[in-house]
Scaffold this active site. Sequence first.
Site, PDB file in Angstrom:
ATOM      1  N   LYS A 141       0.854  -1.192   0.000  1.00 53.94           N
ATOM      2  CA  LYS A 141       0.000   0.000   0.000  1.00 53.94           C
ATOM      3  C   LYS A 141       0.885   1.235   0.000  1.00 53.94           C
ATOM      4  CE  LYS A 141      -4.536  -0.660   2.138  1.00 53.94           C
ATOM      5  NZ  LYS A 141      -5.341  -0.314   3.327  1.00 53.94           N
ATOM      6  N   GLU A 183       0.113  -1.315  16.238  1.00 57.48           N
ATOM      7  CA  GLU A 183      -0.240  -2.172  15.105  1.00 57.48           C
ATOM      8  C   GLU A 183      -0.053  -3.643  15.448  1.00 57.48           C
ATOM      9  OE1 GLU A 183      -1.666  -1.403  12.350  1.00 57.48           O
ATOM     10  OE2 GLU A 183      -1.432   0.758  12.172  1.00 57.48           O
ATOM     11  N   ARG A 240      -8.502  -8.203   3.370  1.00 55.01           N
ATOM     12  CA  ARG A 240      -7.489  -7.230   3.799  1.00 55.01           C
ATOM     13  C   ARG A 240      -8.097  -6.103   4.639  1.00 55.01           C
ATOM     14  NH1 ARG A 240      -2.323  -5.017   0.370  1.00 55.01           N
ATOM     15  NH2 ARG A 240      -1.562  -3.559   1.948  1.00 55.01           N
ATOM     16  N   ASN A 244      -7.728  -2.850   8.925  1.00 53.13           N
ATOM     17  CA  ASN A 244      -8.140  -1.485   9.252  1.00 53.13           C
ATOM     18  C   ASN A 244      -8.804  -1.389  10.623  1.00 53.13           C
ATOM     19  OD1 ASN A 244      -7.281  -0.226   6.835  1.00 53.13           O
ATOM     20  ND2 ASN A 244      -9.082  -1.027   5.768  1.00 53.13           N
ATOM     21  N   HIS A 247      -8.681   1.882  12.512  1.00 53.46           N
ATOM     22  CA  HIS A 247      -8.120   2.907  11.632  1.00 53.46           C
ATOM     23  C   HIS A 247      -9.133   3.941  11.143  1.00 53.46           C
ATOM     24  CE1 HIS A 247      -4.632   0.381  11.800  1.00 53.46           C
ATOM     25  NE2 HIS A 247      -3.971   1.123  10.957  1.00 53.46           N
TER      26      HIS A 247
END
Length: 367
Positions: A141, A183, A240, A244, A247
């Site tokens: 990304k 994270e 995927r 997130n 986020h």
Amino acid sequence: MVTTTIDVSAGGDYPVKVGSGLMGELPGLLGPRVHRILVVHPRALRSTGEVVREDLAAAGYEALAAEIPDAEEAKHIQVAGFCWQILGQSDFTRSDAIVCVGGGAVTDLGGFVAATWLRGIRYVNIPTTVLGMVDAAVGGKTGINTAEGKNLVGAFHAPAGVLVDTDVLATLPEHELFTGLAEAVKCGFIADPAILELIEGADRAELARHDSPVLREIIERTIAVKAAVVSEDFGEAGRREILNYGHTLGHAIERAERYQWRHGAAVAAGMMFAGELSTMVKNLDPAVVDRQRAILTKLGLPTNYRADKWPQLLDTMRRDKKARGSLLRFVVLEDLARPAVVEVPDTSLLFTAYQAIGTEAPVTRLG
């Protein structure tokens, strides 16, 4: 120290190598055709970037450097334009490459420049922060920010490889190391609870040591989670999205704070919001949310944010790239390591969840 290799198959096959003293691995990742290399590094890592450039020059490459602003200030179209100018003036072709040395902002920006120059050239990430190692440098990304929001302009472009050299963490401030671990906490709650057990079982001093076996295992496990997810869904068409978790609100907090908060600090508060939302829409056991709060508190990460900021945060989330039409999407937990994606049409539900983390007192930022 033995080097660990974690293979990723997302937009191409490439290795993530974890160890110490890994610079000798760089030519092998760049491949035999590369002649010119642009080393992109932030102002704060001028000496480190120059060492990498000199090593590449000594190895026979035509190595140039692009010094860019620190942190999120790097992720602007003007900075990308500066890098494109260097590439153009130096006659970079499709067989040349970029090496990104720095934290998540540098790998995002450098990867975006690589993705857009001649519609895509090779690049290698050398992350120098925990956040970069476990998240931004892996997965392909890339992107920049705009006045309207974070990472709204970008591309999926896989690196040729990632070198995670834990020696560089020796000089990383403790607060930055712990914000990067947000994270890792995320990956623990969505996929690998062993990460949470490692954090819970270690004291802060052990977690903060760059040569700690516990920190090394946390980093490797977090990379492995991301590698598995992105290998299954490179273009974020499905699974995927679970990466997130925390986020959607986290990015809105970053913007509200004009990017003066570290990414991990904002995501920590975002995870608490997502956890509270999970108890409402998925009947998540509140004990899971309590555990999340305890782990984040141990790392010194925020678990609350300003109650008066809700209207501004909601407006920002409506423009988030994860939204679909008028529906806001959030990653939530059905249980530990059982993430799900929900669309929430009722903003009153979101407001209620936010009340659980909203605070009247100013929240001290990390960074």
